[in-house]
Design an enzyme around this catalytic site. Structure first.
Site, short mmCIF file in Angstrom:
data_model
loop_
_atom_site.label_atom_id
_atom_site.label_comp_id
_atom_site.label_asym_id
_atom_site.label_seq_id
_atom_site.Cartn_x
_atom_site.Cartn_y
_atom_site.Cartn_z
N MET A 11 4.85 -2.87 6.31
CA MET A 11 5.51 -3.99 5.22
C MET A 11 6.36 -4.87 5.83
O MET A 11 7.37 -4.81 6.93
CB MET A 11 6.29 -2.93 4.48
N SER A 12 6.49 -6.13 5.09
CA SER A 12 7.45 -7.16 5.35
C SER A 12 7.32 -7.87 6.69
O SER A 12 8.06 -8.31 7.25
CB SER A 12 8.85 -6.46 5.45
N GLU A 94 -4.05 -8.09 0.71
CA GLU A 94 -4.20 -6.74 0.34
C GLU A 94 -5.22 -6.07 0.75
O GLU A 94 -6.12 -5.21 -0.15
CB GLU A 94 -3.74 -6.50 -1.18
N CYS A 154 16.33 0.03 13.52
CA CYS A 154 16.97 -0.26 14.73
C CYS A 154 16.56 -1.51 15.15
O CYS A 154 17.17 -1.86 16.39
CB CYS A 154 16.38 0.87 15.61
#
Length: 199
Positions: A11-12, A94, A154
Site C-alpha cells: 500500500m502507498s 488493482e 520505521c
C-alpha cells in the site's frame, strides 16, 4: 515486442500514480490506451483510477465474468472502423482482484493482438496470502517489477500490508476490505508482527 508486465508493491507505493503517469504519456503521444480497473475496488468509485495525492481518471471497470481479450478485440475493431486508431497499450489498476481467466486473457492480448498489457497491484493481502490475480501474474507475466515504499513505523522497506481498525492491527477477517490510509499501513516484516515495538 509486446509483453505482459506486472508491477506490484505494498500500500502507498505509488501504483495508481504510476499508472496515471503512463496513461498521460501515451495520451501526450496521441496513442490510444485502454485504462481498466477492477470492479471490486470502489474506494474512489467504480470505474475510477485514483491516487492518494488527488489525481484520478475514469476507467473501464472489470467484472468477474468479463472476457478481456474479447473486449479489447472488439474495441480495436470498432476503433479501426471509426478511424480512431488501434489500442497501443492496456493498463490495469488493482490487478490483485483479477481472476485467473483475466490474467490468461491478458497474456492472449499480448501474444495474439501484440498489444502490451501493464498490470499494477498488490502482491499479498493483509494475512500475507497471494491474491488470485497477483499469483497468476507472477506466473504468467513476462516482466515483474517491485514498486518500493517505506514502513509506516520505521522507514525500512515495506513488503507487507497491515490492516488497522481503531489504531489496532487486524490479522483475521475477509481477504477483501476496501480501504486507504485509514485501514492499511505499509510495513516491514518486523513491524507486521510487532507493530508496537521499536526496531
Amino acid at each position: 515486442m509486446a509483453q505482459l508486465f506486472f508491477r506490484y508493491g505494498a500500500m502507498s507505493s505509488g501504483k495508481s500514480i504510476e499508472i496515471l503517469k503512463v496513461a498521460h504519456n501515451y495520451d501526450a503521444q496521441g496513442r490510444k490506451i485502454a485504462l481498466m480497473t477492477s470492479g471490486v475496488g470502489d474506494r474512489s468509485g467504480v470505474g475510477t483510477v485514483a491516487s492518494r495525492i488527488g489525481l484520478h481518471r475514469k476507467a473501464i471497470p472489470i467484472d468477474e465474468d468479463m472476457n478481456l481479450f474479447n473486449y479489447i478485440s472488439k474495441m480495436n475493431k470498432n476503433d479501426v472502423e471509426s478511424g480512431n486508431g488501434t489500442v497501443a497499450c492496456v493498463l490495469i489498476d488493482e490487478a490483485q482482484f483479477l481472476k485467473r481467466h483475466h490474467v490468461l486473457e491478458c497474456a492472449k492480448i499480448v501474444d495474439e493482438l501484440k498489444i502490451p498489457v501493464m498490470a499494477f497491484g498488490l502482491k499479498n493481502d493483509f494475512q500475507n496470502h497471494l491474491f488470485e490475480g497477483s499469483e497468476n501474474l507472477l506466473i504468467f507475466a513476462d516482466k515483474i517489477e517491485e514498486m518500493k515504499t517505506i514502513c509506516h513505523y520505521c522507514g525500512h522497506k515495506a513488503t507487507m500490508n497491515l490492516r488497522i481498525n481503531d489504531g489496532k492491527p487486524v490479522y483475521e477477517g475477509e481477504q477483501v476490505q476496501i480501504g486507504g490510509d485509514e485501514s492499511y499501513y505499509p510495513v516491514c516484516r518486523f513491524h507486521y508482527f510487532h507493530p508496537d515495538k521499536q526496531r
